[in-house]
Scaffold this motif. Structure first.
Motif, PDB file in Angstrom:
ATOM      1  N   ARG A 191      -1.143 -20.940  -1.458  1.00 50.59           N
ATOM      2  CA  ARG A 191      -1.791 -21.858  -2.395  1.00 50.59           C
ATOM      3  C   ARG A 191      -1.026 -21.803  -3.706  1.00 50.59           C
ATOM      4  N   ALA A 192      -0.908 -22.936  -4.369  1.00 54.48           N
ATOM      5  CA  ALA A 192      -0.155 -22.977  -5.615  1.00 54.48           C
ATOM      6  C   ALA A 192      -0.696 -24.050  -6.531  1.00 54.48           C
ATOM      7  N   ARG A 193      -0.296 -23.954  -7.780  1.00 54.69           N
ATOM      8  CA  ARG A 193      -0.602 -24.990  -8.763  1.00 54.69           C
ATOM      9  C   ARG A 193       0.687 -25.718  -9.094  1.00 54.69           C
ATOM     10  N   CYS A 194       0.692 -27.041  -8.971  1.00 53.94           N
ATOM     11  CA  CYS A 194       1.857 -27.832  -9.354  1.00 53.94           C
ATOM     12  C   CYS A 194       1.416 -29.172  -9.920  1.00 53.94           C
ATOM     13  N   THR A 195       1.615 -29.328 -11.217  1.00 55.18           N
ATOM     14  CA  THR A 195       1.340 -30.605 -11.890  1.00 55.18           C
ATOM     15  C   THR A 195       2.603 -31.056 -12.617  1.00 55.18           C
ATOM     16  N   GLY A 231       2.236 -21.730 -10.895  1.00 57.24           N
ATOM     17  CA  GLY A 231       1.662 -20.462 -10.487  1.00 57.24           C
ATOM     18  C   GLY A 231       1.197 -20.551  -9.045  1.00 57.24           C
ATOM     19  N   TYR A 232       0.784 -19.427  -8.497  1.00 58.69           N
ATOM     20  CA  TYR A 232       0.252 -19.433  -7.144  1.00 58.69           C
ATOM     21  C   TYR A 232      -0.938 -18.473  -7.063  1.00 58.69           C
ATOM     22  N   TYR A 233      -1.643 -18.505  -5.941  1.00 56.39           N
ATOM     23  CA  TYR A 233      -2.871 -17.737  -5.769  1.00 56.39           C
ATOM     24  C   TYR A 233      -2.742 -16.748  -4.616  1.00 56.39           C
ATOM     25  N   GLU A 234      -3.441 -15.637  -4.780  1.00 56.71           N
ATOM     26  CA  GLU A 234      -3.603 -14.692  -3.683  1.00 56.71           C
ATOM     27  C   GLU A 234      -5.043 -14.177  -3.696  1.00 56.71           C
ATOM     28  N   TRP A 235      -5.481 -13.682  -2.555  1.00 55.67           N
ATOM     29  CA  TRP A 235      -6.853 -13.213  -2.392  1.00 55.67           C
ATOM     30  C   TRP A 235      -6.884 -11.693  -2.209  1.00 55.67           C
ATOM     31  N   HIS A 289       1.111 -16.003 -12.493  1.00 55.28           N
ATOM     32  CA  HIS A 289       1.939 -16.936 -13.258  1.00 55.28           C
ATOM     33  C   HIS A 289       2.782 -16.177 -14.268  1.00 55.28           C
ATOM     34  N   PHE A 290       3.719 -16.878 -14.908  1.00 58.85           N
ATOM     35  CA  PHE A 290       4.489 -16.269 -15.982  1.00 58.85           C
ATOM     36  C   PHE A 290       3.670 -16.284 -17.267  1.00 58.85           C
ATOM     37  N   LYS A 291       3.800 -15.222 -18.027  1.00 59.72           N
ATOM     38  CA  LYS A 291       3.017 -15.069 -19.242  1.00 59.72           C
ATOM     39  C   LYS A 291       3.286 -16.186 -20.247  1.00 59.72           C
ATOM     40  N   ASP A 292       4.546 -16.662 -20.305  1.00 57.23           N
ATOM     41  CA  ASP A 292       4.892 -17.700 -21.284  1.00 57.23           C
ATOM     42  C   ASP A 292       4.650 -19.114 -20.753  1.00 57.23           C
ATOM     43  N   GLY A 293       4.153 -19.226 -19.541  1.00 58.54           N
ATOM     44  CA  GLY A 293       3.800 -20.537 -19.002  1.00 58.54           C
ATOM     45  C   GLY A 293       4.932 -21.297 -18.334  1.00 58.54           C
TER      46      GLY A 293
END
Length: 300
Positions: free
Chosen positions: A4-8, A121-125, A138-142
């Motif tokens: 799973r990931a976030r991509c916009t 960023g991405y997700y893990e459970w 995710h990276f701290k600086d975005g």
């Protein structure tokens, strides 16, 4: 693993993250970007922008180092798959970097079909008994994470050509191995990006290594994002865990820090942002990576 990931990101942002300068990134060639649906919760089977510098990707030319941002479907479908077979994008959405040379579906792609996937960023459970708690990494600086990937194309029965890709994984870094034993291959420098995109032969073990810098951070998010239909900004909103759960995480991380005291000094802020990697992103639909890539792959 990475399921799973976030991509916009738009095409220019993807190209810039993958090493192009501003002017080149703004004018980067795009292919089928109208299929991309920006989401905070992308899962296999969805379309994502992929950066490839290969001439056999539509929109690129021979010798063109700029390549193109091509919208491809997440979850590799090998080109030798039967035209009448129903594609299963959950079967090979990840590939273990340590064994890609041994798998027919992957090793033929290494010389010519290397690509990059940029996500925010991405997700893990994290599994806790019968419960699973998702975390956002995710990276701290975005800045975007740039992930190593391989792509292929498959011609279905009706003649349509489908481009698909798989994200490569590696063992977890020292600071994350107590959370999960796998993580996606994250490129942290332009040199590694250029090496991966080049046509030159390379030692995979030298490039596909765990990302170990401390600017990779994480925090718990709502379990509601386990549903792919839950895809808004609420997916990355940090939540507060119960004290008992947070204490267990802190204790585990403290043990890891003690074991590596000579390598680094854990800071309170880093401990707070510690994410918990887990087995699966969507408990109801995803399988563990070894079963998907290793077991089924050997049947090809």
């Amino acid at each position: 693993m990475c399921g799973r990931a976030r991509c916009t990101l738009n095409a220019a942002q993807v190209a810039r993250a993958c090493g192009l300068q501003d002017d080149d990134a703004d004018s980067v060639r795009t292919v089928e970007m109208d299929r991309f649906h920006p989401s905070y919760n992308v899962s296999p089977g969805s379309y994502l922008p992929v950066f490839a510098a290969r001439r056999d990707v539509e929109g690129s030319q021979v010798g063109d180092l700029c390549g193109a941002v091509h919208c491809m479907k997440w979850g590799l479908i090998p080109s030798f798959t039967k035209k009448t077979e129903k594609p299963d994008h959950y079967r090979m959405f990840n590939a273990r970097s340590e064994s890609v040379k041994e798998k027919a579906s992957f090793r033929r792609l290494i010389p010519q079909n290397r690509c990059l996937v940029a996500v925010e960023g991405y997700y893990e459970w994290k599994k806790d008994g019968s419960k699973k708690q998702p975390y956002y990494i995710h990276f701290k600086d975005g800045r975007p994470l740039v992930l190593a990937a391989l792509y292929d194309l498959w011609k279905e029965s009706e003649g349509e050509i489908l481009y698909t890709f798989t994200i490569l994984t590696t063992r977890s870094s020292t600071s994350l191995e107590w959370l999960h034993d796998r993580m996606p291959v994250i490129f942290g420098s332009k040199d590694t990006i250029d090496t991966w995109l080049s046509n030159s032969p390379l030692k995979l073990e030298a490039v596909l290594t765990p990302y170990a810098d401390f600017d990779l951070v994480w925090y718990p998010v709502t379990p509601a994002m386990g549903k792919p239909s839950f895809e808004g900004p609420e997916c990355i909103k940090e939540i507060q865990l119960k004290p008992s759960v947070q204490n267990q995480i802190s204790m585990l991380f403290s043990k890891t820090s003690d074991n590596n005291i000579n390598k680094c000094k854990a800071e309170p802020e880093f401990m707070k942002s510690s994410d918990v990697f887990s087995e699966n992103e969507n408990p109801k639909s995803l399988k563990e990576e070894p079963a998907m890539v290793d077991t089924k792959e050997t049947q090809v």
